[in-house]
Structure formats: C-alpha cells, structure tokens
Design an enzyme around this catalytic site. Structure first.
Site, mmCIF file in Angstrom:
data_model
loop_
_atom_site.group_PDB
_atom_site.id
_atom_site.type_symbol
_atom_site.label_atom_id
_atom_site.label_comp_id
_atom_site.label_asym_id
_atom_site.label_seq_id
_atom_site.Cartn_x
_atom_site.Cartn_y
_atom_site.Cartn_z
ATOM 1 N N ASP A 457 0.821 -1.207 0.000
ATOM 2 C CA ASP A 457 0.000 0.000 0.000
ATOM 3 C C ASP A 457 0.863 1.268 0.000
ATOM 4 O O ASP A 457 2.073 1.217 0.272
ATOM 5 C CB ASP A 457 -0.910 -0.025 1.242
ATOM 6 C CG ASP A 457 -2.277 0.593 0.977
ATOM 7 O OD1 ASP A 457 -2.363 1.478 0.104
ATOM 8 O OD2 ASP A 457 -3.247 0.205 1.648
ATOM 9 N N ASP A 524 -10.753 1.774 -3.355
ATOM 10 C CA ASP A 524 -11.278 1.408 -2.039
ATOM 11 C C ASP A 524 -12.798 1.358 -2.051
ATOM 12 O O ASP A 524 -13.419 0.930 -1.085
ATOM 13 C CB ASP A 524 -10.818 2.419 -0.981
ATOM 14 C CG ASP A 524 -9.433 2.068 -0.452
ATOM 15 O OD1 ASP A 524 -8.908 1.000 -0.827
ATOM 16 O OD2 ASP A 524 -8.882 2.859 0.331
HETATM 17 C C1 GLA Z 1 -5.747 1.734 2.238
HETATM 18 C C2 GLA Z 1 -6.137 0.613 1.293
HETATM 19 C C3 GLA Z 1 -7.221 -0.214 1.924
HETATM 20 C C4 GLA Z 1 -6.740 -0.767 3.249
HETATM 21 C C5 GLA Z 1 -6.276 0.359 4.136
HETATM 22 C C6 GLA Z 1 -5.588 -0.159 5.378
HETATM 23 O O1 GLA Z 1 -6.780 2.658 2.381
HETATM 24 O O2 GLA Z 1 -6.524 1.128 0.063
HETATM 25 O O3 GLA Z 1 -7.620 -1.261 1.063
HETATM 26 O O4 GLA Z 1 -5.695 -1.683 3.014
HETATM 27 O O5 GLA Z 1 -5.344 1.209 3.476
HETATM 28 O O6 GLA Z 1 -5.190 0.862 6.210
#
Ligand code: GLA
Length: 721
Positions: A457, A524
């Site tokens: 990430d 997301d």
């Molecule tokens: C980001 C990612 C999510 C999740 C969160 C965890 O927002 O896009 O899918 O993994 O971090 O903190």
C-alpha cells in the site's frame, strides 16, 4: 552523416532515410534523414508493405513546409529541438551552471534497427551532450518510446525535463483522459482540442487517483467501437506529465515523461538520465486501443500466468480489530465457499491499533499476536488457501519505533517536516540503511510465514520530498527508483511472491509499477455501481486479470448504498475476483449464493483472464455492457448492467461486436439469481434454450437489453455452435 545498421529486419522496408515498422495492424514510419534525430511521419493504421520508392515518396509528400516565420522547414523530432526552428516546448530542457548547453542540436546521428526497435543516437559537441531515442513497435502494435541524455561534458548538467512526443493525425479533434479522487478513480473527461496545451501533471510522488492514465486524442465523437484514436501513457509511478499540444501550424502532439522537480537531476561528467517508457496506443475505437495495451501486457514474461486465486481480504470485515478467533472463523468460512487466498490487511504489526501509529514497525505485534501469525497462517494453509499480508513500506508514523530511532529517514527539505497525511510521513527509501531495513524486515516475514502475496500500500502524496542525504534536495525521482529496486529485489529473492499495487485504492495504477507487481487494487470503493465505471475505465490500460475486483458486503462502506449479491458479484466477476465482506456475519443463504458465484467465476476465469475485452457502445448512459471474447472466438461472456432508469422503455438492443461473423452462437442467460424484470417480456435469449444467431447478426443487430431494475445486472453467455 546518417548511418544505418540493420541486424534483422522483421518488418518492412528500411532505407537510409526512413524506417517503416509494421506490427499488429499499426505502421510507424520514421524519418531518419538529414543527419537529425528521428521524426515520426506516420503513426497509425497499417500502410501495408511499402516499396523503397513508396517510402521515399511518403517522406517527400509529408515533409514539413516552410511557413512565413522560419526560413527553413521545421522538422519536429520525437524529442523536439528548438535548434530546428521549433517554437513549441523542446523535448529536452536543461543547462549547465553557467547557463550554457540550454539549446542543444543533436547531429552526427546514428540509427540502428534491433529487432522491433529503432535506436537513434545523436551528439552535440558544443553542448557536451549525447541523446538516445528508442522507438519500439511491439507485436500488438503498441508503441513504446524512451530517451536518455548523457552528460559528455566536464561540468554538471541539470536536466529540467526530457519528454518524448508522438504526432497524431490532423483528424484528431477531441481529447479524452481521466481524473478521479479517493474511492472514485478513473473518471473520464472530454474536451475539444484547441490551440495550446491540455497539460496533465502529477506532483503527488505517486501516480495519483486523478492520473490521466491514458491521454487520448481522436476523431470527433470517438467511442469504444468507432473513431480513430491515439493515446499516450507514461509508465511511471512518481511525478509525471502528459499533454496534448496543438500548434498554429496544425501539428498536434502527444507528449509525456517524468516531471522533474527543481535540481532533482544533476548529471556529473559521464552520467545519464533516462525517461520512463512512454507508451503510444493507436486504435479504431477505444476497445482496439485498449487491446494493444492488454496484448502487450499479456506477452510479458512476468505476466501472471497461473490461475488467479479467488481472494478474501479481511479489511472491511475486521479493520484494526484483529482477534484470532474471528480471523480463524473467517478463514473457515472462506474455505467453505471456495476462496483460495486469504489476505490479512492492516493492523498486524507493532503499535498498529489505529491508523495513527506503528507504520514502519514491521514486526508482528506481540500483544495482539502472542504466538506470532503462525496460528492463523497454519490454519489458512491447512484449509488449502494461500496467505497474503498487508504492508505499507514507504510510510512511517511519527508514533513508531522507527521514526523515533531514525527521524532523519523521513523525506523533508530540512528544518521542518511536511504536513502529515493520514497521520503519516514518507520514508526516504533511497537512504541505503532505510532500504536495507525494509528489505530485511519484509524478506524475513515472507520467509518465516511463506507469504504468497503482499498487498503493498501507499496511502499519501509526497509533499516536499527532500532527501536528507543530499541536504534536502528534491528526491521523488530517486525515491521512485529506490522503490522499484526494492520490489525487484524482493521478487528476485522470493520468485513466487506476488505483489499487489494498492495506493489508497487505485492511486498507483501505471505500467511502471506493473513491471514489478502483479495486480492493482482498483479502488477502495467496492460499491458495484461505482465499480462499473471504475473497472470500465481501468480497462483502457489493464486487462481484467491485473485488476483486483471484490464483492463487498450488502451495504457499501464508502457509499452506504445497498445492493443485491447478484449485482455485486456480476460486477466483481470481470477481474481478479475476490471478497471483502465479513462472511462470518452473512446468512447461510448468502454464503450458499456466494459459493455459487465463486464457482461461476472459476468456470469462466480462464475466459475472463485471457479473452479480448469488449465494451459495446450502448444507446443509453444508464446502461453499461462489457464482456470478454475468447481469443479463438469460440465463447464470450457479457455483463449487461442497468445503472439507472433509461428514458426509453423497454430498453433497446445492444450490438455485440467482435464475435466471429461466420460462426453461429447460442446466447443464453447464466448466473444464480437472474434479476427480476420490472415489466415487459424477458428477452428471448434469457429463456431456457436461449437463441442462436451468427456473429455477424449479433454484431450488427445485437440482443435485447433485459428490462432490469436499476442497479442490477444480467450475464449473457455465448458459445459457438
Ligand atoms: C488503504 C487501502 C485499503 C486498506 C487500508 C488499510 O486505504 O486502500 O484497502 O488496506 O489502506 O489501512
């Protein structure tokens, strides 16, 4: 003098004045005469074989003419030079500290064709610079270009910008590119081409949720199926620029490259700066253009070739609330419904009870996981699933052991910290000790738990990314390279490890990161209504197998909309399929239905992950239709989604292009729970035996769109009979 060495000539005629490369329905004709660097004469539809004479005539016929400003015809190179009389933006901008070498003229050129690549080298004695331009036409007809400059002088040479440009035919009248934001990526935007530049810059230190993705110029009204289009994509995950520029001489250029911050690249004697690959995709319609990207990506040797495992990601199920019993129950439920990969998301490492602490402390948290991750990992494996783990290696919370021990590892210009974002700062991965720390921690964990998959990430933009080891000078360029290197090294050490590029969802979707990762997380937002758009436009660059598509819980966490499982599942079906939902809390009925959808995906995933993506033009914006057709034309699967409520009712027919016109296809409805019609008769193809029509009829007349309720979808399965 222009020299030409031709080792192999798989393509077409090459003369000492021009090179003609042909592949995948595309021709690239490059003028290499006049002792100058390459200038593209034609990039577009295949011109067929051209004789030596025809090629020469083409060069003469398209040669630049004098206008009433400069007394010589102005030739515009792939890296345009002001020294040719060109008054648009030069491709290379830079200088020495005494102000010299700011306007080079590359001569003494040499051109060489190596396989499918034209490599041109030029030298400017006075400026003390060497320039190399590479143009490659891949088998799918995708053009790749890059350039590099070498400082052949004694003093430092500062590179401010090096971009490559690709000319588009004058018929191009409109621009289409993308923008977006967190949880709503890949929004298309359209405008006319007018004099001046349509400039897209990313200074985020990552690709960006608002990235142009593919910057397209095309004929007026171009659509998925019609209209000639040319598109450019910069394969780079740091700052970058792409633009369409129209000049008053009628020339329209697509340009792109890395966006360099002030002083970011200073070349010492003999040092070199290279641009990332800039990709050019031509097509008749957006589908053909997308296909050029997809075929190219699928031809890479690192392209995922194993079956894409159905994934469970536990983020929206548990967030930071890591409890072994809950996670074990989820593992059991996951395996029961047919899931093949289990991914433990954020929250497993030291101090990470919320999103404001712990980033950087890549040790399993002893309080939450007293016996380490083994009790979970072992169970996941016993259940026959792969195990994946979340990391955000480039980031650090100030509230972490790492930041307390190494405050100097944070990117900053000096004397102050950049504003925080998601309570985090960015680690300077180009500092060798920081790089080694990350490599060591991740590598050990991958070894200890035989991790199959990392969700990598990157949750904030880089603001004032100064490099402490260089007195706070701008550092996005070397940060981006260091991150690529880290990913490469991890893959070298763990050849079976797969990595997902996530960046607050889809903010790092580009062909640079995909050289070192295996899929992207599209967004997301898992609300299927939003996902219909996000996935549709992500497909302009990426084939389905590279795009993570999950089924959310009934109520979307980002939008609070609720949707039937049939719509959530149909939407997720066309990608690297997974589930992001607390299925331990789902009802028995829901889990049984989910298992059926997973089975359906497994049945069709080979088709979805190897077939040609088609997005038929639809008569109403409230409907989207998308599908995949098997490479041999024997089978196809289409998703017909009713997003809203069309003005005309019952909805009309949709043409299904791209099928084999000479074959007959049986068209049938497929999927557990076909959604209910509002009124009117069910189309004939949805009745038990379906209908049989030729590919020609299906492409020209089509099938009726079912009268679905809004936010529902239906699947049409076509098999050649
Ligand atoms: C980001 C990612 C999510 C999740 C969160 C965890 O927002 O896009 O899918 O993994 O971090 O903190």
């Amino acid at each position: 003098m222009t020299q030409l060495s031709t080792e192999t000539l798989p393509f077409d005629v090459t003369t000492t004045e021009a090179v003609h490369l042909r592949a995948g329905g595309v021709s690239l004709v490059v003028d290499i005469a006049h002792g100058a660097m390459p200038s593209i004469v034609h990039w577009g539809s295949d011109l067929g074989p051209l004789s030596d004479l025809e090629l020469r005539e083409l060069i003469v016929a398209t040669a630049p003419r004098r206008d009433n400003s400069v007394d010589v015809p102005v030739r515009v190179g792939v890296v345009p030079e002001a020294s040719s009389g060109w008054l648009g933006a030069p491709g290379l901008q830079g200088h020495r500290s005494d102000g010299t070498a700011w306007s080079p003229k590359f001569s003494e050129t040499e051109h060489e064709v190596q396989g499918a690549t034209l490599i041109s080298r030029g030298h400017d004695d006075q400026a003390g610079l060497d320039l190399t331009v590479e143009l490659e036409l891949t088998a799918s007809g995708l053009l790749r270009a890059r350039a590099d400059v070498v400082n052949a002088g004694e003093s430092d040479y500062f590179v401010d910008r090096l971009v490559v440009t690709l000319p588009v035919a004058p018929v191009a009248r409109e621009i289409l590119d993308q923008t977006g934001r967190w949880a709503k990526e890949r929004i298309p935007q359209r405008r006319d081409i007018t004099a001046g530049a349509h400039l897209r810059e990313s200074r985020r230190g990552r690709t960006g949720a608002d990235a142009a993705t593919v910057l397209i110029a095309g004929e007026r009204g171009f659509s998925f199926q019609n209209g000639e289009v040319w598109g450019l994509h910069v394969g780079w995950s740091g700052n970058h620029v792409s633009y369409v520029e129209r000049h008053n001489n009628g020339l329209t250029l697509l340009g792109g490259g890395e966006l360099l911050l002030p002083g970011e690249v200073a070349l010492g004697a003999g040092e070199q700066y290279s641009t990332p690959w800039v990709y050019g995709a031509h097509g008749i319609g957006l589908d053909e253009q997308a296909q050029r990207f997809h075929s190219y990506l699928r031809s890479r040797k690192q392209h995922p070739s194993s079956v894409r495992p159905v994934t469970l990601n536990v983020w929206e199920a548990v967030y930071f609330d890591h409890r072994l019993d809950t996670l074990l129950e989820l593992a059991q439920r996951a395996s029961d419904v047919g899931i093949e990969r289990y991914v433990l998301d954020d929250g497993w490492f030291r101090h990470r009870r919320r999103d404001n602490a712990g980033l950087g402390d890549w040790f399993v948290d002893e309080d939450v996981w007293p016996d380490g991750l083994a009790p979970l990992v072992d169970r996941v494996r016993e259940l026959g699933m792969q195990f994946g783990l979340w990391f955000e290696p480039e980031m650090v919370n100030l509230d972490s052991d790492l930041a307390r021990a190494h405050p100097d590892w944070i990117l900053q210009t000096g004397g102050r910290l950049p504003p925080e974002a998601r309570t985090q700062q960015v680690l300077n991965v180009a500092i060798p000790e920081a790089y080694e720390y990350l490599l060591d921690r991740i590598s050990r964990l991958v070894d200890e738990y035989s991790i199959d998959y990392i969700k990598w990430d990157h949750n904030r933009d880089l603001i004032e990314p100064g490099a402490a080891q260089r007195g706070g000078a701008a550092g996005t360029h070397e940060q981006t390279h260091a991150v690529y290197q880290l990913l490469r090294e991890l893959k070298r050490r763990h050849p079976d490890l797969e990595i997902e590029s996530c960046s607050s969802g889809g903010a790092r979707v580009d062909l640079g990161i995909l050289e070192v990762t295996d899929r992207v997380w599209a967004s997301d937002c898992i609300d299927p209504l939003e996902r219909q758009h996000i996935q549709r436009w992500t497909a302009q660059l990426l084939p389905p197998e590279l795009v993570g598509c999950h089924i959310s819980g009934p109520r979307s966490h980002t939008t609070s909309r609720t949707h039937d499982l049939s719509f959530r599942a149909t939407t997720a079906l066309f990608g690297h399929f997974g589930v992001e939902w607390n299925i331990a809390e789902a009802s028995e009925r829901e889990r049984a239905e989910l298992a059926e959808w997973i089975l359906l995906h497994k049945r069709f995933r080979h088709l979805i992950h190897t077939g040609r993506v088609v997005r038929p033009d639809v008569p109403d914006d409230e409907v989207t239709v998308s599908g995949v057709i098997a490479a041999d034309g024997s089978e196809a699967l289409f998703d017909i989604a009713m997003l809203g409520r069309p003005a005309s009712w019952p909805p009309s027919a949709v043409r299904l292009p791209g099928l084999d016109p000479t074959r007959q296809y049986r068209v049938m409805a497929i999927g557990p729970d076909a959604p209910t019609a509002v009124d009117g008769a069910t189309p004939a193809w949805q009745r038990p035996d379906g209908i049989v029509l030729s590919g020609r009829v299906l492409g020209r007349v089509g099938i009726q769109i079912p009268p679905l309720k809004p936010e529902h979808a239906a699947l049409a399965h076509l098999v050649a009979v």
